[in-house]
Write a protein that holds these residues in place. Structure first.
Motif, PDB file in Angstrom:
ATOM      1  N   LEU A  33     -46.580 -12.426 -23.190  1.00 34.24           N
ATOM      2  CA  LEU A  33     -46.343 -13.730 -22.563  1.00 34.24           C
ATOM      3  C   LEU A  33     -47.372 -14.709 -23.108  1.00 34.24           C
ATOM      4  N   GLU A  34     -46.912 -15.647 -23.930  1.00 29.63           N
ATOM      5  CA  GLU A  34     -47.853 -16.566 -24.561  1.00 29.63           C
ATOM      6  C   GLU A  34     -48.512 -17.486 -23.547  1.00 29.63           C
ATOM      7  N   GLY A  35     -47.734 -17.916 -22.546  1.00 29.59           N
ATOM      8  CA  GLY A  35     -48.283 -18.764 -21.498  1.00 29.59           C
ATOM      9  C   GLY A  35     -48.963 -20.002 -22.041  1.00 29.59           C
ATOM     10  N   PHE A  36     -50.210 -20.196 -21.626  1.00 30.21           N
ATOM     11  CA  PHE A  36     -50.981 -21.361 -22.070  1.00 30.21           C
ATOM     12  C   PHE A  36     -52.148 -20.938 -22.968  1.00 30.21           C
ATOM     13  N   SER A  37     -51.938 -19.849 -23.723  1.00 31.89           N
ATOM     14  CA  SER A  37     -53.006 -19.311 -24.559  1.00 31.89           C
ATOM     15  C   SER A  37     -53.415 -20.263 -25.687  1.00 31.89           C
ATOM     16  N   ARG A  38     -52.581 -21.247 -25.990  1.00 28.07           N
ATOM     17  CA  ARG A  38     -52.951 -22.236 -27.009  1.00 28.07           C
ATOM     18  C   ARG A  38     -54.037 -23.178 -26.487  1.00 28.07           C
TER      19      ARG A  38
ATOM     20  N   MET B  72     -37.901 -16.989   1.142  1.00 31.28           N
ATOM     21  CA  MET B  72     -37.518 -17.109  -0.272  1.00 31.28           C
ATOM     22  C   MET B  72     -38.671 -17.621  -1.117  1.00 31.28           C
ATOM     23  N   ASP B  73     -39.372 -18.633  -0.598  1.00 31.05           N
ATOM     24  CA  ASP B  73     -40.488 -19.210  -1.348  1.00 31.05           C
ATOM     25  C   ASP B  73     -41.603 -18.188  -1.568  1.00 31.05           C
ATOM     26  N   ILE B  74     -41.853 -17.344  -0.567  1.00 28.04           N
ATOM     27  CA  ILE B  74     -42.861 -16.287  -0.706  1.00 28.04           C
ATOM     28  C   ILE B  74     -42.437 -15.291  -1.790  1.00 28.04           C
ATOM     29  N   CYS B  75     -41.166 -14.875  -1.749  1.00 23.50           N
ATOM     30  CA  CYS B  75     -40.655 -13.928  -2.746  1.00 23.50           C
ATOM     31  C   CYS B  75     -40.647 -14.533  -4.143  1.00 23.50           C
ATOM     32  N   TYR B  76     -40.249 -15.801  -4.228  1.00 26.10           N
ATOM     33  CA  TYR B  76     -40.136 -16.468  -5.529  1.00 26.10           C
ATOM     34  C   TYR B  76     -41.497 -16.576  -6.214  1.00 26.10           C
ATOM     35  N   THR B  77     -42.490 -17.054  -5.465  1.00 20.50           N
ATOM     36  CA  THR B  77     -43.821 -17.197  -6.056  1.00 20.50           C
ATOM     37  C   THR B  77     -44.464 -15.837  -6.332  1.00 20.50           C
ATOM     38  N   SER B  78     -44.216 -14.854  -5.473  1.00 19.51           N
ATOM     39  CA  SER B  78     -44.807 -13.526  -5.658  1.00 19.51           C
ATOM     40  C   SER B  78     -44.213 -12.792  -6.848  1.00 19.51           C
ATOM     41  N   ALA B  79     -43.039 -13.219  -7.299  1.00 20.23           N
ATOM     42  CA  ALA B  79     -42.405 -12.578  -8.461  1.00 20.23           C
ATOM     43  C   ALA B  79     -43.083 -12.964  -9.764  1.00 20.23           C
ATOM     44  N   SER B  80     -43.707 -14.148  -9.799  1.00 21.21           N
ATOM     45  CA  SER B  80     -44.243 -14.630 -11.082  1.00 21.21           C
ATOM     46  C   SER B  80     -45.725 -15.008 -11.063  1.00 21.21           C
ATOM     47  N   ILE B  81     -46.216 -15.550  -9.958  1.00 19.92           N
ATOM     48  CA  ILE B  81     -47.589 -16.079  -9.936  1.00 19.92           C
ATOM     49  C   ILE B  81     -48.653 -14.992 -10.107  1.00 19.92           C
ATOM     50  N   PRO B  82     -48.561 -13.818  -9.449  1.00 21.73           N
ATOM     51  CA  PRO B  82     -49.586 -12.785  -9.683  1.00 21.73           C
ATOM     52  C   PRO B  82     -49.705 -12.398 -11.162  1.00 21.73           C
ATOM     53  N   THR B  83     -48.567 -12.278 -11.859  1.00 24.04           N
ATOM     54  CA  THR B  83     -48.596 -11.975 -13.296  1.00 24.04           C
ATOM     55  C   THR B  83     -49.272 -13.089 -14.070  1.00 24.04           C
ATOM     56  N   LEU B  84     -48.949 -14.331 -13.704  1.00 22.29           N
ATOM     57  CA  LEU B  84     -49.577 -15.494 -14.350  1.00 22.29           C
ATOM     58  C   LEU B  84     -51.090 -15.464 -14.161  1.00 22.29           C
ATOM     59  N   LEU B  85     -51.552 -15.183 -12.946  1.00 22.53           N
ATOM     60  CA  LEU B  85     -52.988 -15.170 -12.649  1.00 22.53           C
ATOM     61  C   LEU B  85     -53.710 -14.101 -13.468  1.00 22.53           C
ATOM     62  N   VAL B  86     -53.093 -12.908 -13.574  1.00 20.52           N
ATOM     63  CA  VAL B  86     -53.703 -11.827 -14.358  1.00 20.52           C
ATOM     64  C   VAL B  86     -53.769 -12.209 -15.827  1.00 20.52           C
ATOM     65  N   ASN B  87     -52.690 -12.755 -16.346  1.00 18.85           N
ATOM     66  CA  ASN B  87     -52.637 -13.097 -17.769  1.00 18.85           C
ATOM     67  C   ASN B  87     -53.543 -14.266 -18.138  1.00 18.85           C
ATOM     68  N   LEU B  88     -53.785 -15.178 -17.201  1.00 18.53           N
ATOM     69  CA  LEU B  88     -54.680 -16.297 -17.495  1.00 18.53           C
ATOM     70  C   LEU B  88     -56.104 -15.832 -17.741  1.00 18.53           C
TER      71      LEU B  88
END
Length: 325
Positions: free
Chosen positions: A28-33, A83-99
């Motif tokens: 996941l390239e994310g914001f690595s640039r 829904m909002d809890i499930c939606y954010t929990s599906a992607s944000i933890p991965t984003l935080l780890v990868n950042l």
């Protein structure tokens, strides 16, 4: 035709004369640039995620514990918060780890689950917001028959239809997307967003394009049109209310819902119903981040700050908690 694709896992499957890659993980390239920006984004995303969890969990708790909030509107609002809890929990933890990580990877199964949950929760919310608009239409334009029309059984059925529609359309999109051969495993995004994954496809898929277009039209412009029609009738009814207090109460509840609709559909339409060449991938990432973090965080704030019943229920809950301590 023989397709030769680079293999990362060292395993290759022979399928009717074709060498197809089985990707075991994705980058996941994310914001690595922008490495200097990653710490800022980590702090921003973490704070927004914690506020989202706290705000939506509190709203669910209040609607369950407060007897005065056992109404159709708050049943739908509780579903929206979940829904909002499930939606954010599906992607944000991965984003935080990868950042914070140098190797920004996600396994294939994790990518598939992330893609499905994001699509399912987002699609369900599209339908649910239209259902909530109908609920407000009946409550204001047909108030005398509201308890009969919107009885608990009908409300549960409408909420169930929202969930089933969202989950099935997401299953269709995810299944088709994962069957398309990919010529790379570097996703130019911070999550396994379906449009970013499809950019890795080895060949153009007309079927996938048709599915994406049909689902996007069914879940974005059509529900939004129904919401707009509902609010035309709602507004005309509100303006005929003689009591200033009655008008203010109607505007308060409808204004909160309309604000959420504009935020949600505005971001979703800009993501899924635009020409692929109309903006850069970096802009898409920013929109996706706001769409995935900011909107779920704002939902409970908008509903609680603009709704006297919710504020009173929260005060009562805090008072009870303080007494118990």
């Amino acid at each position: 035709m023989k397709i030769n694709i680079r293999i990362t896992t060292g395993a290759k499957k022979e399928m009717q004369g074709e060498n197809l890659t089985i990707w075991s993980f994705f980058f996941l390239e994310g914001f690595s640039r922008y490495p200097k920006l990653e710490i800022v984004l980590f702090a921003f995303s973490l704070v927004m995620y914690l506020i989202t969890l706290l705000g939506n969990s509190t709203l669910i708790l209040v609607t369950v514990l407060e007897s005065r909030l056992q109404t159709p509107m708050y049943l739908f609002l509780g579903n929206l918060s979940f829904m909002d809890i499930c939606y954010t929990s599906a992607s944000i933890p991965t984003l935080l780890v990868n950042l914070l990580s140098s190797q920004k990877t996600i396994v294939f199964s994790g990518c598939a689950v992330q893609m499905y949950l994001s699509l399912a929760m987002g699609s369900t919310e599209c339908v649910l917001l239209a259902v909530m608009a109908y609920d407000r239409y009946v409550a204001i334009c047909n108030s005398l028959r509201y308890p009969i029309i919107m009885n608990r059984q009908v409300c549960v059925q409408m909420a169930a239809v929202s969930w089933v529609t969202g989950c099935l359309t997401a299953l269709l999109e995810t299944t088709c997307a994962l069957q398309i051969p990919l010529c790379g495993n570097l996703i130019d995004h911070f999550t396994c967003e379906i449009l970013a994954v499809l950019k890795l496809a080895c060949a153009h898929s007309l079927l996938m394009d048709v599915i994406m277009l049909v689902v996007s039209v069914l879940l974005l412009p059509i529900p939004m049109l129904l919401i707009c029609i509902s609010y035309v009738f709602i507004l005309s009814t509100i303006l005929r209310i003689s009591s200033a207090e009655g008008r203010n109460k109607a505007f308060s509840t409808c204004g909160a819902h309309l604000t959420v609709v504009i935020l949600y559909y505005g971001a979703a339409l800009s993501m899924y119903l635009k020409p692929s060449s109309s903006s850069s991938q970096e802009v898409d990432k920013i929109i996706s981040l706001l769409y995935g973090v900011l909107t779920p965080m704002l939902n409970p704030i908008i509903y609680s700050l603009r709704n006297k019943e919710v504020k009173d229920a929260m005060k009562k809950l805090l008072y009870r908690t303080h007494e118990n301590l």
